[in-house]
Design a protein around this motif. Structure first.
Motif, PDB file in Angstrom:
ATOM      1  N   MET A   1       0.886  -0.985  -0.220  1.00 50.46           N
ATOM      2  CA  MET A   1      -0.237  -0.074   0.354  1.00 50.46           C
ATOM      3  C   MET A   1       0.824   1.044  -0.171  1.00 50.46           C
ATOM      4  SD  MET A   1      -3.419   1.109   0.058  1.00 50.46           S
ATOM      5  CE  MET A   1      -4.093   3.009   0.896  1.00 50.46           C
ATOM      6  N   LEU A   2       1.737   1.355   1.248  1.00 49.78           N
ATOM      7  CA  LEU A   2       2.437   2.309   0.727  1.00 49.78           C
ATOM      8  C   LEU A   2       3.613   2.699  -0.201  1.00 49.78           C
ATOM      9  CD1 LEU A   2       3.491   4.565   3.159  1.00 49.78           C
ATOM     10  CD2 LEU A   2       5.712   3.343   3.734  1.00 49.78           C
ATOM     11  N   PRO A   3       4.064   1.896  -1.038  1.00 47.85           N
ATOM     12  CA  PRO A   3       5.080   1.935  -2.147  1.00 47.85           C
ATOM     13  C   PRO A   3       4.244   2.464  -2.883  1.00 47.85           C
ATOM     14  CG  PRO A   3       6.246   0.000  -1.008  1.00 47.85           C
ATOM     15  CD  PRO A   3       4.361   0.347  -0.307  1.00 47.85           C
ATOM     16  N   LYS A   4       2.470   1.547  -3.103  1.00 46.98           N
ATOM     17  CA  LYS A   4       2.032   2.262  -3.945  1.00 46.98           C
ATOM     18  C   LYS A   4       1.231   3.637  -4.464  1.00 46.98           C
ATOM     19  CE  LYS A   4      -2.308   1.238  -6.738  1.00 46.98           C
ATOM     20  NZ  LYS A   4      -3.635   0.356  -6.975  1.00 46.98           N
ATOM     21  N   LYS A   5       1.220   4.015  -3.181  1.00 44.45           N
ATOM     22  CA  LYS A   5       0.578   5.376  -2.748  1.00 44.45           C
ATOM     23  C   LYS A   5       2.143   6.362  -2.939  1.00 44.45           C
ATOM     24  CE  LYS A   5      -1.018   8.287   0.829  1.00 44.45           C
ATOM     25  NZ  LYS A   5      -2.252   8.807  -0.722  1.00 44.45           N
ATOM     26  N   TYR A   6       3.113   6.027  -2.744  1.00 44.59           N
ATOM     27  CA  TYR A   6       4.289   6.720  -2.757  1.00 44.59           C
ATOM     28  C   TYR A   6       5.039   7.010  -4.573  1.00 44.59           C
ATOM     29  CZ  TYR A   6       8.978   8.291  -1.749  1.00 44.59           C
ATOM     30  OH  TYR A   6      10.360   9.505  -1.769  1.00 44.59           O
ATOM     31  N   LYS A   7       4.714   5.713  -5.014  1.00 49.24           N
ATOM     32  CA  LYS A   7       4.712   6.147  -6.599  1.00 49.24           C
ATOM     33  C   LYS A   7       3.415   6.819  -7.191  1.00 49.24           C
ATOM     34  CE  LYS A   7       5.057   2.630 -10.531  1.00 49.24           C
ATOM     35  NZ  LYS A   7       5.327   1.382 -10.823  1.00 49.24           N
ATOM     36  N   GLU A   8       2.998   7.075  -6.607  1.00 51.39           N
ATOM     37  CA  GLU A   8       1.537   7.832  -7.332  1.00 51.39           C
ATOM     38  C   GLU A   8       1.947   9.538  -7.361  1.00 51.39           C
ATOM     39  OE1 GLU A   8      -2.419   6.923  -5.872  1.00 51.39           O
ATOM     40  OE2 GLU A   8      -1.754   5.075  -7.052  1.00 51.39           O
ATOM     41  N   ILE A   9       2.268   9.080  -5.662  1.00 55.12           N
ATOM     42  CA  ILE A   9       2.733  11.291  -5.316  1.00 55.12           C
ATOM     43  C   ILE A   9       4.162  11.348  -6.504  1.00 55.12           C
ATOM     44  CG2 ILE A   9       3.715  12.268  -3.681  1.00 55.12           C
ATOM     45  CD1 ILE A   9       2.110  10.442  -1.387  1.00 55.12           C
ATOM     46  N   TRP A  10       4.739  10.319  -6.777  1.00 56.18           N
ATOM     47  CA  TRP A  10       5.975  10.623  -7.487  1.00 56.18           C
ATOM     48  C   TRP A  10       6.034  10.907  -9.344  1.00 56.18           C
ATOM     49  CZ3 TRP A  10      10.844  13.324  -6.683  1.00 56.18           C
ATOM     50  CH2 TRP A  10      11.038  13.626  -5.211  1.00 56.18           C
ATOM     51  N   LYS A  11       4.573  10.424  -9.558  1.00 56.27           N
ATOM     52  CA  LYS A  11       3.956  10.353 -11.027  1.00 56.27           C
ATOM     53  C   LYS A  11       3.383  12.061 -10.980  1.00 56.27           C
ATOM     54  CE  LYS A  11       2.799   6.088 -11.912  1.00 56.27           C
ATOM     55  NZ  LYS A  11       1.841   5.043 -12.662  1.00 56.27           N
ATOM     56  N   LYS A  12       3.197  12.447 -10.348  1.00 53.34           N
ATOM     57  CA  LYS A  12       2.514  14.081 -10.227  1.00 53.34           C
ATOM     58  C   LYS A  12       3.821  15.290 -10.389  1.00 53.34           C
ATOM     59  CE  LYS A  12      -1.508  13.135  -6.872  1.00 53.34           C
ATOM     60  NZ  LYS A  12      -2.145  12.876  -5.878  1.00 53.34           N
ATOM     61  N   TYR A  13       4.821  14.874  -9.701  1.00 60.32           N
ATOM     62  CA  TYR A  13       6.036  15.971  -9.798  1.00 60.32           C
ATOM     63  C   TYR A  13       6.186  15.950 -11.170  1.00 60.32           C
ATOM     64  CZ  TYR A  13       6.457  15.796  -4.679  1.00 60.32           C
ATOM     65  OH  TYR A  13       6.449  16.409  -3.207  1.00 60.32           O
ATOM     66  N   PHE A  14       5.786  15.503 -12.270  1.00 60.63           N
ATOM     67  CA  PHE A  14       5.863  15.183 -13.571  1.00 60.63           C
ATOM     68  C   PHE A  14       5.419  15.863 -14.579  1.00 60.63           C
ATOM     69  CE2 PHE A  14       9.510  12.677 -11.588  1.00 60.63           C
ATOM     70  CZ  PHE A  14      10.787  12.610 -11.797  1.00 60.63           C
ATOM     71  N   SER A  15       4.417  16.123 -14.158  1.00 56.38           N
ATOM     72  CA  SER A  15       3.065  16.801 -14.759  1.00 56.38           C
ATOM     73  C   SER A  15       3.198  17.749 -14.682  1.00 56.38           C
ATOM     74  CB  SER A  15       1.815  16.028 -14.889  1.00 56.38           C
ATOM     75  OG  SER A  15       0.645  16.579 -15.447  1.00 56.38           O
ATOM     76  N   PHE A  16       3.221  19.083 -15.928  1.00 60.48           N
ATOM     77  CA  PHE A  16       2.429  20.634 -15.583  1.00 60.48           C
ATOM     78  C   PHE A  16       1.810  20.717 -15.889  1.00 60.48           C
ATOM     79  CE2 PHE A  16       6.603  20.693 -17.459  1.00 60.48           C
ATOM     80  CZ  PHE A  16       7.457  21.354 -16.507  1.00 60.48           C
ATOM     81  N   GLN A  17       0.451  19.890 -16.452  1.00 61.58           N
ATOM     82  CA  GLN A  17      -1.223  20.064 -15.866  1.00 61.58           C
ATOM     83  C   GLN A  17      -1.066  20.361 -14.871  1.00 61.58           C
ATOM     84  OE1 GLN A  17      -0.940  16.525 -18.557  1.00 61.58           O
ATOM     85  NE2 GLN A  17      -0.710  18.728 -20.202  1.00 61.58           N
ATOM     86  N   GLY A  18      -2.652  21.038 -15.014  1.00 61.49           N
ATOM     87  CA  GLY A  18      -3.175  21.389 -13.277  1.00 61.49           C
ATOM     88  C   GLY A  18      -2.465  22.464 -12.956  1.00 61.49           C
ATOM     89  N   ASN A  19      -3.061  22.041 -11.195  1.00 60.47           N
ATOM     90  CA  ASN A  19      -2.320  23.635 -10.187  1.00 60.47           C
ATOM     91  C   ASN A  19      -2.638  23.092  -8.903  1.00 60.47           C
ATOM     92  OD1 ASN A  19      -5.255  23.225  -9.972  1.00 60.47           O
ATOM     93  ND2 ASN A  19      -5.728  25.511 -10.372  1.00 60.47           N
ATOM     94  N   ILE A  20      -1.770  23.738  -8.496  1.00 61.25           N
ATOM     95  CA  ILE A  20      -1.719  23.188  -6.793  1.00 61.25           C
ATOM     96  C   ILE A  20      -2.873  24.624  -5.975  1.00 61.25           C
ATOM     97  CG2 ILE A  20      -0.639  20.876  -6.730  1.00 61.25           C
ATOM     98  CD1 ILE A  20       2.019  22.524  -6.631  1.00 61.25           C
ATOM     99  N   ASN A  21      -2.751  24.355  -5.242  1.00 54.82           N
ATOM    100  CA  ASN A  21      -2.323  25.261  -3.893  1.00 54.82           C
ATOM    101  C   ASN A  21      -1.148  25.414  -3.357  1.00 54.82           C
ATOM    102  OD1 ASN A  21      -2.681  23.494  -1.705  1.00 54.82           O
ATOM    103  ND2 ASN A  21      -5.390  23.870  -1.941  1.00 54.82           N
ATOM    104  N   LEU A  22      -1.390  26.993  -2.407  1.00 53.69           N
ATOM    105  CA  LEU A  22      -0.245  26.680  -1.936  1.00 53.69           C
ATOM    106  C   LEU A  22      -0.076  26.278  -0.490  1.00 53.69           C
ATOM    107  CD1 LEU A  22       1.914  29.543  -1.057  1.00 53.69           C
ATOM    108  CD2 LEU A  22       0.166  30.309   0.378  1.00 53.69           C
ATOM    109  N   LEU A  23      -0.926  25.416   0.205  1.00 58.50           N
ATOM    110  CA  LEU A  23      -0.641  24.685   1.320  1.00 58.50           C
ATOM    111  C   LEU A  23       0.027  23.622   0.531  1.00 58.50           C
ATOM    112  CD1 LEU A  23      -0.369  23.440   3.879  1.00 58.50           C
ATOM    113  CD2 LEU A  23      -2.536  22.634   4.248  1.00 58.50           C
TER     114      LEU A  23
END
Length: 124
Positions: free
Chosen positions: A1-23
């Motif tokens: 469970m943890l490695p899968k979630k960690y992998k999903e978190i890192w995938k988000k770091y390589f896409s320029f699409q979308g936006n993220i709030n300040l927090l």
């Protein structure tokens, strides 16, 4: 469970699409810098042990280590640029404004100002 979630978190770091709030920007920035710092500590320990073993005198090893450190720095710089572009999207600015960091003082201050602004509501 943890490695899968960690992998999903890192995938988000390589896409320029979308936006993220300040927090979320602050969380990701902290995450990137913690991983970077831990890597630097580990690499420093390895380099220090290689130095005391007199292995850094070899030109091939020195060039390999130098290239590795350059790629390591580039990788983490890229991650910070990606989350900064997403943050600019959240305040209704184009990601191309990240090129403003090449303007010595004004560009960096402008990017810091926009990144620290509150999110803009895009639902209107």
């Amino acid at each position: 469970m943890l490695p899968k979630k960690y992998k999903e978190i890192w995938k988000k770091y390589f896409s320029f699409q979308g936006n993220i709030n300040l927090l979320e920007y602050r969380r990701r920035f902290l995450h990137i810098n913690i991983v970077y710092f831990l890597g630097v500590v580990i690499l420093s320990a390895i380099l220090l042990s290689l130095h005391f073993a007199n292995l850094l005198d070899d030109l091939f090893i020195s060039i390999f280590i130098s290239l590795f450190l350059i790629l390591y720095q580039f990788f983490f710089s890229w991650l910070v640029i990606v989350i900064s572009v997403k943050r600019l999207h959240d305040v209704n600015k184009s990601g191309y404004w990240m090129f403003a960091i090449f303007m010595p003082v004004l560009g960096i201050l402008l990017i810091i100002y926009w990144i620290t602004r509150p999110s803009v509501d895009n639902k209107t």
